[in-house]
Design a protein around this motif. Structure first.
Motif, PDB file in Angstrom:
ATOM      1  N   PRO A 369       0.834  -1.219   0.000  1.00 33.38           N
ATOM      2  CA  PRO A 369       0.000   0.000   0.000  1.00 33.38           C
ATOM      3  C   PRO A 369       0.861   1.258   0.000  1.00 33.38           C
ATOM      4  N   VAL A 370       0.339   2.339  -0.576  1.00 34.09           N
ATOM      5  CA  VAL A 370       1.015   3.641  -0.598  1.00 34.09           C
ATOM      6  C   VAL A 370       0.068   4.651   0.033  1.00 34.09           C
ATOM      7  N   ALA A 371       0.552   5.357   1.068  1.00 33.91           N
ATOM      8  CA  ALA A 371      -0.281   6.310   1.799  1.00 33.91           C
ATOM      9  C   ALA A 371      -0.215   7.693   1.173  1.00 33.91           C
ATOM     10  N   ASP A 372      -1.158   8.578   1.578  1.00 33.71           N
ATOM     11  CA  ASP A 372      -1.138   9.960   1.096  1.00 33.71           C
ATOM     12  C   ASP A 372      -0.034  10.733   1.809  1.00 33.71           C
ATOM     13  N   ASP A 373       0.093  12.020   1.468  1.00 35.28           N
ATOM     14  CA  ASP A 373       1.181  12.835   2.028  1.00 35.28           C
ATOM     15  C   ASP A 373       1.124  12.887   3.544  1.00 35.28           C
ATOM     16  N   ALA A 374      -0.084  12.847   4.092  1.00 38.08           N
ATOM     17  CA  ALA A 374      -0.216  12.910   5.552  1.00 38.08           C
ATOM     18  C   ALA A 374       0.038  11.554   6.206  1.00 38.08           C
ATOM     19  N   GLY A 375       0.143  10.512   5.399  1.00 38.45           N
ATOM     20  CA  GLY A 375       0.374   9.177   5.947  1.00 38.45           C
ATOM     21  C   GLY A 375      -0.822   8.596   6.655  1.00 38.45           C
ATOM     22  N   VAL A 376      -2.023   9.131   6.367  1.00 39.52           N
ATOM     23  CA  VAL A 376      -3.235   8.692   7.072  1.00 39.52           C
ATOM     24  C   VAL A 376      -4.033   7.702   6.234  1.00 39.52           C
ATOM     25  N   PHE A 377      -4.281   8.063   4.977  1.00 42.24           N
ATOM     26  CA  PHE A 377      -5.114   7.239   4.096  1.00 42.24           C
ATOM     27  C   PHE A 377      -4.251   6.579   3.026  1.00 42.24           C
ATOM     28  N   PHE A 378      -4.580   5.322   2.741  1.00 43.85           N
ATOM     29  CA  PHE A 378      -3.864   4.603   1.697  1.00 43.85           C
ATOM     30  C   PHE A 378      -4.603   4.818   0.385  1.00 43.85           C
ATOM     31  N   THR A 379      -3.936   5.486  -0.526  1.00 45.10           N
ATOM     32  CA  THR A 379      -4.581   5.914  -1.776  1.00 45.10           C
ATOM     33  C   THR A 379      -4.240   5.015  -2.953  1.00 45.10           C
ATOM     34  N   HIS A 380      -3.089   4.318  -2.892  1.00 45.80           N
ATOM     35  CA  HIS A 380      -2.669   3.503  -4.032  1.00 45.80           C
ATOM     36  C   HIS A 380      -2.108   2.173  -3.533  1.00 45.80           C
ATOM     37  N   TRP A 381      -2.129   1.175  -4.422  1.00 47.65           N
ATOM     38  CA  TRP A 381      -1.540  -0.124  -4.142  1.00 47.65           C
ATOM     39  C   TRP A 381      -0.705  -0.544  -5.343  1.00 47.65           C
TER      40      TRP A 381
END
Length: 834
Positions: A369-381
């Protein structure tokens, strides 16, 4: 009168007058003049328009405004009364509202529905109020103009603040390409303060921009008066700018921002994509679907993806990765991957993956998984996969050798033990009934000794295929060794009696399948088997005991004469015992004469009763009337169908003899059903002859209904027997025609008198075109062969009409009468006109 005021647009002057002020003036005019109605109107595009008023309804307003038109003419006048638009108005006095220069603004009018006139004082008050209206209107208009100018100034100030605060550079150029405005961000990007650039030519201050993409695009946009957006490199500053140019009458407005970093990132991404696209492993990138909806969609796939799956990048983009899933893809693995996604954890899996052409292959995949800039939500895999089909095939071959019999390809003892253990463990958690069958081929050693082991191996292979065809895919067929096979039936329900019935059905199918002839390399061989059955559920945990019980039951089957089934399980044995009890009751029923015949009338085209069909019924001493479907199969199995059939035949003949004594029933016939086993009895024809002779019944009144299953074997013997019966004068009917073994080549050789259309075809004859076509075909075939036709199961007039229309000459069914015992039938006959 006229009042001197500043010069403003006439309609504007009155319309900017506050509504509350205009209404107040109208009310003052009405009160001063002692009238109920007052109105103020203005001219707009040559037509009177309502401004304010009092003393009238909304429906009356339009007519009153039209009445003011005369006062607003170039030469003002009073309208003629009564007027068509306001017929109730009997008094009108209106004053034009004119500036000192003669500009007409509108009219102030008072009215009444009663004839009257104004006093001099009232006239003076009305003129005063008209002057006030003109003064207030122009004063308000002047204030409105000033307010508009102030609003414009405030808007310009806000616009300037906005342009200074935006994150993009912005400047405007006049028609001579001189800077007329430059915001703070623009000055920073250009490296020059506004004071150094305002009023100066862009081409002189930035000569590096001449003859570049920038100058070409911007000049063309200004010349063509269209917007343009592009990216351009300004070499002196070594920067890439994103530029948007918007021409306007006084020059051109330009937004620009530094996109050098974005260009570098894009170039790096292109290099990365090029490198990834040339990898042999599949690389897939998916992003979360927006709007909070669950799921992923593909945004990148490399060349290896297309090579392995057959899907092009265009076909995959925007779709879910489930595009690669199919019927064999493991749902448990997909659920494990989904749970890892929810937790934001990396996951590795081995999946059966499907290509575009429908073929599947094994893929080992690592997903991160790859998280958003804030490291909160995983936006990509990001998924990296490799084809492991060859490895899986090798593993499968090794497993097959370890767990499958090489001769029959069935599970061996080891795999059977594993599956038994798994089934028992599952039953402890989720109680369900199951059954284990121990199957041993009868006299297999004799085949090996006489024909050789090669023939024995061929027999074992064919037995394995037949066993597999008798069970569900979820069941297990295994070979223990030699000629011993085991069948494990799982999930037979929670009711032991229901499980017994299912196991008994399967064992019967196996017995029948293994009794069929085998072709062993040009040699036809017949074989049978003995089957032992035991049940298992959550209470039985020992596999060894389970196999021992099935084995013991199988030996009991051997001792019972082979080619049979024996149940070890007490609950199952009880079901077998019940069958034996039913057969015992049948024997007792024969002795105690518990059987009787019901008769169902058969009716001709003219509605007259031509005969009946005799139907066997059993009135059990304790259970009452037992349905034929319950006891006929048991009678067939026990061999009791022979005495039952003979009793029915003799009873029918005696009834025919009784009817022959009465003129109203002398012409009736009786149809008697004959089972295959009864017909094949060597003395069947003689028994029929004896019954007819004893009762002195005319043979043609006895109709024997034969089943199509007679034609399955011993065809010549069947035809010979039928010919003898035909020669005696007995009528022969083929029952349930079209349901089993009939063929035209056989049919033309049979000495029949009649075909009987099965009720399954009649039931949907009006709804199912196939049933209708079959019925028409049977009727046509019978007519071409000179045979009669009876349709059974006729329940509606529409069915009878359809059959009659196509040539059927006899009917039987509930439309006419249900099956009746003889006393009720006699009563029914008395109600008919024979």
């Amino acid at each position: 009168m006229s009042v001197s005021v500043p010069k403003l647009a006439p309609d504007f002057a009155l319309h900017v007058l506050p509504h509350s002020g205009a209404d107040r003036l109208a009310r003052l005019a009405a009160r001063a003049c002692g009238v109920p109605i007052a109105i103020i109107a203005t001219l707009k595009n040559g037509e009177p328009v309502f401004v304010a008023g009092t003393g009238f309804s909304a429906q009356e307003r339009e007519g009153l405004v039209a009445l003011c038109a005369a006062t607003l003419e170039t030469t003002p006048r009073q309208p003629l009364l009564p007027a068509r638009g306001a017929p109730e108005i009997a008094f009108y006095r209106g004053l034009p509202l004119s500036r000192e220069d003669g500009t007409l603004l509108g009219v102030l009018a008072v009215m009444d529905k009663t004839p009257r006139s104004l006093s001099p004082d009232q006239e003076e008050d009305l003129e005063t109020l008209a002057g006030v209206a003109i003064t207030q209107a122009d004063t308000q208009a002047r204030q409105a103009v000033l307010q508009t100018q102030e609003d414009a100034q405030r808007l310009a100030t806000r616009l300037g603040i906005t342009l200074e605060s935006i994150t993009e550079g912005f400047y405007t150029l006049d028609p001579q390409w001189r800077f007329s405005y430059l915001n703070r961000e623009g000055a920073r990007l250009l490296g020059r303060p506004p004071t150094a650039l305002l009023g100066k030519s862009i081409w002189k201050e930035f000569p590096g921009a001449i003859n570049t993409l920038f100058s070409e695009k911007v000049r063309a946009a200004v010349a063509g008066n269209y917007q343009v957006e592009f990216e351009a490199l300004y070499a002196p500053l070594d920067k890439w700018f994103e530029i948007r140019a918007y021409p306007f009458p006084d020059g051109v407005a330009i937004y620009f921002r530094d996109v050098s970093e974005r260009r570098k990132a894009r170039e790096q991404l292109m290099l990365l994509e090029t490198s990834i696209s040339r990898l042999n492993d599949i690389v897939l990138i998916a992003e979360a679907v927006p709007s909070g909806r669950p799921g992923l969609r593909i945004i990148f796939a490399n060349n290896a993806f297309e090579q392995h799956t057959g899907y092009s990048l265009a076909e995959a983009l925007g779709h879910s990765p489930r595009l690669l899933c199919g019927p064999l893809t493991q749902h448990s693995e997909l659920e494990r991957i989904r749970n890892a996604f929810l937790k934001g954890e990396p996951v590795q899996a081995e999946l059966i993956t499907y290509k575009k052409n429908g073929r599947h292959f094994w893929m080992e995949v690592d997903i991160v998984p790859v998280a958003d800039d804030a490291g909160v939500f995983f936006t990509h895999w990001v998924a990296v996969g490799r084809d492991i089909t060859r490895r899986k095939v090798a593993e499968s071959e090794i497993k097959h050798l370890a767990f499958y019999d090489p001769l029959t390809q069935l599970p061996n003892r080891q795999l059977l033990m594993d599956r038994l253990d798994e089934a028992l463990s599952h039953n402890r958690r989720h109680p369900r009934e199951g059954a284990l069958m121990f199957i041993d081929l009868d006299n297999f050693k004799t085949l090996n000794d006489t024909m050789g082991h090669q023939k024995g191996d061929l027999l074992l292979q064919q037995v394995a295929k037949r066993l597999a065809a008798c069970v569900r895919q979820t069941d297990t067929v295994a070979r223990l060794g030699g000629d011993e096979f085991v069948v494990m039936l799982e999930d037979l329900g929670q009711d032991p009696r229901e499980a017994t019935a299912k196991a008994e059905t399967v064992s019967g199918q196996i017995l029948a399948a293994l009794c069929e002839p085998y072709s062993l390399g040009g040699y036809q061989h017949y074989s049978t088997c003995s089957i032992g059955v035991t049940a298992f559920n959550q209470t039985l945990n020992n596999i060894g005991d389970l196999l021992k019980q099935a084995d013991l039951a199988m030996y009991q089957a051997k001792m019972s004469g082979r080619n049979t089934v024996c149940f070890f399980n007490p609950a199952m044995q009880a079901a077998v015992t019940a069958s034996a009890a039913l057969q015992s009751d049948l024997r007792r029923g024969l002795r105690e004469k518990q059987f009787l015949l019901y008769y169902q009338p058969q009716v001709g085209r003219d509605g007259r009763m031509t005969g009946v069909e005799a139907l066997l019924r059993w009135r059990h001493g304790e259970r009452g009337l037992v349905p034929p479907a319950e006891f006929i199969p048991a009678a067939e199995e026990a061999g009791l169908i022979l005495p039952l059939g003979q009793w029915a035949l003799e009873t029918a003949c005696r009834q025919l003899a009784s009817w022959a004594q009465r003129p109203e029933t002398a012409a009736l016939s009786i149809a008697v059903n004959v089972s295959v086993r009864q017909f094949r009895h060597p003395e069947f024809v003689d028994l029929v002859m004896a019954a007819l002779k004893e009762t002195k019944v005319s043979p043609h009144k006895l109709k024997l209904e034969l089943t199509e299953s007679l034609l399955a074997e011993d065809m010549e013997i069947t035809i010979t027997k039928m010919a003898r019966l035909k020669k005696m004068g007995v009528t022969l009917s083929l029952d349930d025609f079209g349901m089993a073994y009939s063929s035209l080549s056989c049919l033309k050789r049979l000495p029949l008198d009649q075909l009987k259309i099965d009720k399954s075809f009649v039931e949907d004859i009006l709804r199912d075109p196939n049933d209708a076509a079959i019925a028409r075909t049977i009727i046509g075939l019978a007519q071409s062969l000179g045979l009669g036709v009876v349709a059974e199961g006729v329940e509606t007039e529409a069915q009878r009409d359809f059959l009659s229309r196509h040539g059927c000459d006899c009917y039987q069914g509930y439309l006419f009468c249900k099956p009746l015992p003889i006393d009720e039938l006699e009563a029914f006959i008395k109600t008919l006109r024979m």
